[in-house]
Design a protein around this motif. Structure first.
Motif, PDB file in Angstrom:
ATOM      1  N   TYR A   1       0.798  -1.225   0.000  1.00 53.06           N
ATOM      2  CA  TYR A   1       0.000   0.000   0.000  1.00 53.06           C
ATOM      3  C   TYR A   1       0.837   1.285   0.000  1.00 53.06           C
ATOM      4  O   TYR A   1       0.849   2.050   0.965  1.00 53.06           O
ATOM      5  CB  TYR A   1      -0.995  -0.002   1.172  1.00 53.06           C
ATOM      6  CG  TYR A   1      -2.196  -0.860   0.887  1.00 53.06           C
ATOM      7  CD1 TYR A   1      -3.273  -0.353   0.173  1.00 53.06           C
ATOM      8  CD2 TYR A   1      -2.239  -2.184   1.293  1.00 53.06           C
ATOM      9  CE1 TYR A   1      -4.377  -1.140  -0.118  1.00 53.06           C
ATOM     10  CE2 TYR A   1      -3.329  -2.998   1.002  1.00 53.06           C
ATOM     11  CZ  TYR A   1      -4.397  -2.459   0.295  1.00 53.06           C
ATOM     12  OH  TYR A   1      -5.471  -3.246  -0.001  1.00 53.06           O
ATOM     13  N   PRO A   2       1.542   1.565  -1.076  1.00 57.01           N
ATOM     14  CA  PRO A   2       2.216   2.864  -1.199  1.00 57.01           C
ATOM     15  C   PRO A   2       1.187   3.992  -1.202  1.00 57.01           C
ATOM     16  O   PRO A   2       0.060   3.828  -1.677  1.00 57.01           O
ATOM     17  CB  PRO A   2       2.917   2.756  -2.551  1.00 57.01           C
ATOM     18  CG  PRO A   2       2.093   1.769  -3.324  1.00 57.01           C
ATOM     19  CD  PRO A   2       1.631   0.764  -2.310  1.00 57.01           C
ATOM     20  N   VAL A   3       1.597   5.141  -0.667  1.00 54.70           N
ATOM     21  CA  VAL A   3       0.694   6.290  -0.535  1.00 54.70           C
ATOM     22  C   VAL A   3       0.928   7.260  -1.698  1.00 54.70           C
ATOM     23  O   VAL A   3       2.066   7.650  -1.969  1.00 54.70           O
ATOM     24  CB  VAL A   3       0.938   7.014   0.802  1.00 54.70           C
ATOM     25  CG1 VAL A   3       0.081   8.285   0.880  1.00 54.70           C
ATOM     26  CG2 VAL A   3       0.622   6.083   1.971  1.00 54.70           C
ATOM     27  N   ILE A   4      -0.150   7.637  -2.366  1.00 56.39           N
ATOM     28  CA  ILE A   4      -0.101   8.721  -3.344  1.00 56.39           C
ATOM     29  C   ILE A   4      -0.826   9.910  -2.720  1.00 56.39           C
ATOM     30  O   ILE A   4      -2.031   9.851  -2.464  1.00 56.39           O
ATOM     31  CB  ILE A   4      -0.746   8.332  -4.678  1.00 56.39           C
ATOM     32  CG1 ILE A   4      -0.098   7.060  -5.241  1.00 56.39           C
ATOM     33  CG2 ILE A   4      -0.609   9.476  -5.677  1.00 56.39           C
ATOM     34  CD1 ILE A   4      -0.716   6.586  -6.543  1.00 56.39           C
ATOM     35  N   ASP A   5      -0.101  10.961  -2.450  1.00 58.81           N
ATOM     36  CA  ASP A   5      -0.612  12.130  -1.737  1.00 58.81           C
ATOM     37  C   ASP A   5      -0.807  13.272  -2.733  1.00 58.81           C
ATOM     38  O   ASP A   5       0.150  13.797  -3.301  1.00 58.81           O
ATOM     39  CB  ASP A   5       0.385  12.532  -0.649  1.00 58.81           C
ATOM     40  CG  ASP A   5      -0.110  13.688   0.218  1.00 58.81           C
ATOM     41  OD1 ASP A   5      -1.162  14.273  -0.112  1.00 58.81           O
ATOM     42  OD2 ASP A   5       0.572  13.999   1.219  1.00 58.81           O
ATOM     43  N   GLY A   6      -2.070  13.655  -2.940  1.00 60.25           N
ATOM     44  CA  GLY A   6      -2.372  14.739  -3.862  1.00 60.25           C
ATOM     45  C   GLY A   6      -2.207  16.118  -3.277  1.00 60.25           C
ATOM     46  O   GLY A   6      -2.357  17.125  -3.994  1.00 60.25           O
ATOM     47  N   GLU A   7      -1.920  16.214  -1.969  1.00 59.61           N
ATOM     48  CA  GLU A   7      -1.676  17.488  -1.291  1.00 59.61           C
ATOM     49  C   GLU A   7      -2.796  18.504  -1.519  1.00 59.61           C
ATOM     50  O   GLU A   7      -2.552  19.715  -1.580  1.00 59.61           O
ATOM     51  CB  GLU A   7      -0.338  18.071  -1.733  1.00 59.61           C
ATOM     52  CG  GLU A   7       0.861  17.183  -1.426  1.00 59.61           C
ATOM     53  CD  GLU A   7       2.179  17.819  -1.804  1.00 59.61           C
ATOM     54  OE1 GLU A   7       2.917  18.223  -0.894  1.00 59.61           O
ATOM     55  OE2 GLU A   7       2.455  17.919  -3.027  1.00 59.61           O
ATOM     56  N   ASP A   8      -4.021  17.986  -1.689  1.00 55.93           N
ATOM     57  CA  ASP A   8      -5.202  18.851  -1.864  1.00 55.93           C
ATOM     58  C   ASP A   8      -5.102  19.751  -3.096  1.00 55.93           C
ATOM     59  O   ASP A   8      -5.704  20.826  -3.147  1.00 55.93           O
ATOM     60  CB  ASP A   8      -5.435  19.724  -0.622  1.00 55.93           C
ATOM     61  CG  ASP A   8      -5.676  18.901   0.621  1.00 55.93           C
ATOM     62  OD1 ASP A   8      -6.418  17.899   0.538  1.00 55.93           O
ATOM     63  OD2 ASP A   8      -5.109  19.229   1.686  1.00 55.93           O
ATOM     64  N   LYS A   9      -4.380  19.303  -4.122  1.00 54.95           N
ATOM     65  CA  LYS A   9      -4.154  20.165  -5.288  1.00 54.95           C
ATOM     66  C   LYS A   9      -5.043  19.822  -6.473  1.00 54.95           C
ATOM     67  O   LYS A   9      -5.153  20.642  -7.395  1.00 54.95           O
ATOM     68  CB  LYS A   9      -2.688  20.079  -5.704  1.00 54.95           C
ATOM     69  CG  LYS A   9      -1.716  20.671  -4.688  1.00 54.95           C
ATOM     70  CD  LYS A   9      -0.283  20.549  -5.166  1.00 54.95           C
ATOM     71  CE  LYS A   9       0.690  21.160  -4.167  1.00 54.95           C
ATOM     72  NZ  LYS A   9       2.110  21.011  -4.610  1.00 54.95           N
ATOM     73  N   GLY A  10      -5.630  18.620  -6.526  1.00 57.96           N
ATOM     74  CA  GLY A  10      -6.449  18.294  -7.686  1.00 57.96           C
ATOM     75  C   GLY A  10      -6.714  16.811  -7.802  1.00 57.96           C
ATOM     76  O   GLY A  10      -6.635  16.066  -6.824  1.00 57.96           O
ATOM     77  N   GLU A  11      -7.033  16.393  -9.035  1.00 55.76           N
ATOM     78  CA  GLU A  11      -7.312  14.986  -9.305  1.00 55.76           C
ATOM     79  C   GLU A  11      -6.001  14.197  -9.308  1.00 55.76           C
ATOM     80  O   GLU A  11      -4.949  14.722  -9.677  1.00 55.76           O
ATOM     81  CB  GLU A  11      -8.010  14.862 -10.659  1.00 55.76           C
ATOM     82  CG  GLU A  11      -8.597  13.498 -10.921  1.00 55.76           C
ATOM     83  CD  GLU A  11      -9.807  13.593 -11.843  1.00 55.76           C
ATOM     84  OE1 GLU A  11     -10.861  14.042 -11.368  1.00 55.76           O
ATOM     85  OE2 GLU A  11      -9.670  13.255 -13.026  1.00 55.76           O
TER      86      GLU A  11
END
Length: 415
Positions: free
Chosen positions: A72-82
């Motif tokens: 389960y690697p994390v992909i963090d969008g940092e609240d920036k978009g899709e």
């Protein structure tokens, strides 16, 4: 397409699949960025994403690929978009942890969006801190399986849906957990959809919401403690089997809302401890069979324009009101149901009450018009007016009765 063409296409597909490679993404690998790996990949390659945190948005997949997460690697969008958008057939997303989808009042940013694609698979994905979770747009013949979607929605206007299907066909949504979003699962203009064994709880609006969608099936799902359980609107030929609708409480809440629905089946469901079990309006030719209505405020509220519906072999158990009607005209059939409030007798011992049962009480009619009257629910005065209405109906439908009330709770396993 003749058999020769089919064989040729199969051989080409097999040849391409055999040439597929695995590209590894990690902090110390040749590729440290998921989007770069996608751009370098060939058709049908697998991108193996090692455990770690990857701060990325707008990952565009426009070729057949598998994105596979390890631990389960994390992909963090940092609240920036899709975060991930799929524009290709034959894409699989498996084993990722995606967080911090951007919020927008002009764009429906999603953790994973599938656009005009076929044969997709999204499984074993965890989504948190999201706007929309999984958004399927004009995509067909896919599967959304065994995902966990946890939002932090508080109000409708600034939240999105957990799993959304828009103009889709032949999609299976199965064994997902969806919580704290606007609508757990939302369908619009989507046909031949199967929604099975999902748990949709604690959502702001609906656990499941249909709009203009036909020939769909939902079964073995749990809808609990939502603003309201399920809303089915402006749709037809919907099959609703063996679901649980529980603890959907509120002044305007219900286990299920049916509005402008035709030719559907509601079989084997449990409606327990809801303000209203089922609220129906403009629904026609619906079969209600083998359902349990247990401890609801109202088991059913029947509003206007409901014709040709059949209520057969259901259990109505300890509801404050069994049936509420806003008219004294009835064009629906109630037959062979069990009513815990029935006080008749069975002299010939055939298991059927000798006296018909009238499930609509005058007091429910009064409460519909004057809600404050509910404080009189257990008073002797109410018993008297209900008895007088039963003897000589004026406000409630005189012909609405179950002529074959069952003396014992119906056991569906034996029927």
């Amino acid at each position: 397409m003749n058999s020769r063409h089919i064989i040729t296409l199969f051989v080409l597909f097999l040849h391409t699949a055999l040439l597929a490679e695995t590209i590894i993404v990690c902090k110390n690998c040749e590729f440290t960025n998921i989007q770069e790996a996608v751009l370098s990949a060939k058709d049908f390659d697998t991108i193996l994403i090692k455990k770690g945190t990857y701060k990325e948005i707008n990952i565009r997949i426009d070729k057949p690929l598998t994105l596979l997460g390890e631990n389960y690697p994390v992909i963090d969008g940092e609240d920036k978009g899709e975060i991930i958008t799929i524009y290709s057939d034959n894409v699989t997303i498996d084993g990722l942890f995606i967080i911090n989808v951007g919020t927008s009042y002009t764009s429906d940013f999603a953790a994973i969006r599938v656009v005009k694609s076929e044969n997709f698979l999204i499984q074993n994905v965890v989504l948190e801190k999201l706007f929309f979770g999984i958004y399927l747009e004009k995509s067909n013949n896919g599967r959304v399986f065994h995902n966990k979607i946890i939002g932090d929605a508080v109000e409708e206007f600034n939240s999105g849906n957990g799993i959304q299907l828009w103009y889709c066909k032949n999609v299976v949504v199965e064994q997902n957990i969806v919580q704290h979003v606007r609508d757990g699962i939302y369908l619009e203009f989507s046909d031949n959809i199967t929604i099975r064994k999902n748990i949709s709880t604690n959502n702001v609006r609906y656990g499941l919401h249909f709009m203009f969608s036909n020939h769909d099936l939902y079964e073995d799902n749990v809808f609990e403690n939502n603003g309201a359980g399920v809303a089915v609107m402006f749709s037809k030929h919907i099959k609703m089997y063996n679901n649980t609708f529980k603890n959907n409480w509120g002044t305007a809440s219900f286990g299920m809302l049916l509005k402008e629905i035709n030719d559907a089946e509601i079989v084997g469901n449990t409606f327990e401890a809801n303000t209203v079990g089922i609220n129906i309006e403009g629904t026609n030719r619906i079969m209600y069979r083998n359902n349990d209505f247990i401890g609801n405020g109202w088991a059913m509220k029947v509003r206007g324009a409901c014709y040709g519906n059949h209520f057969e072999k259901n259990n109505f158990l300890y509801n404050s009101f069994d049936i509420s009607y806003n008219s004294n005209i009835n064009d629906n059939i109630f037959k062979s149901n069990y009513w815990s409030n029935y006080s008749g007798y069975d002299l010939d011992k055939d298991g059927i009450g000798d006296v018909p049962y009238r499930p609509v009480k005058l007091f429910s009619y009064i409460v519909n018009r004057t809600p404050e009257a509910i404080i009189l629910l257990r008073s002797l005065f109410i018993d008297i007016i209900d008895f007088s209405e039963k003897v000589s109906p004026v406000f409630t439908p005189a012909e609405l009765m179950d002529n074959q009330p069952q003396m014992k709770r119906i056991s569906y396993d034996s029927n």
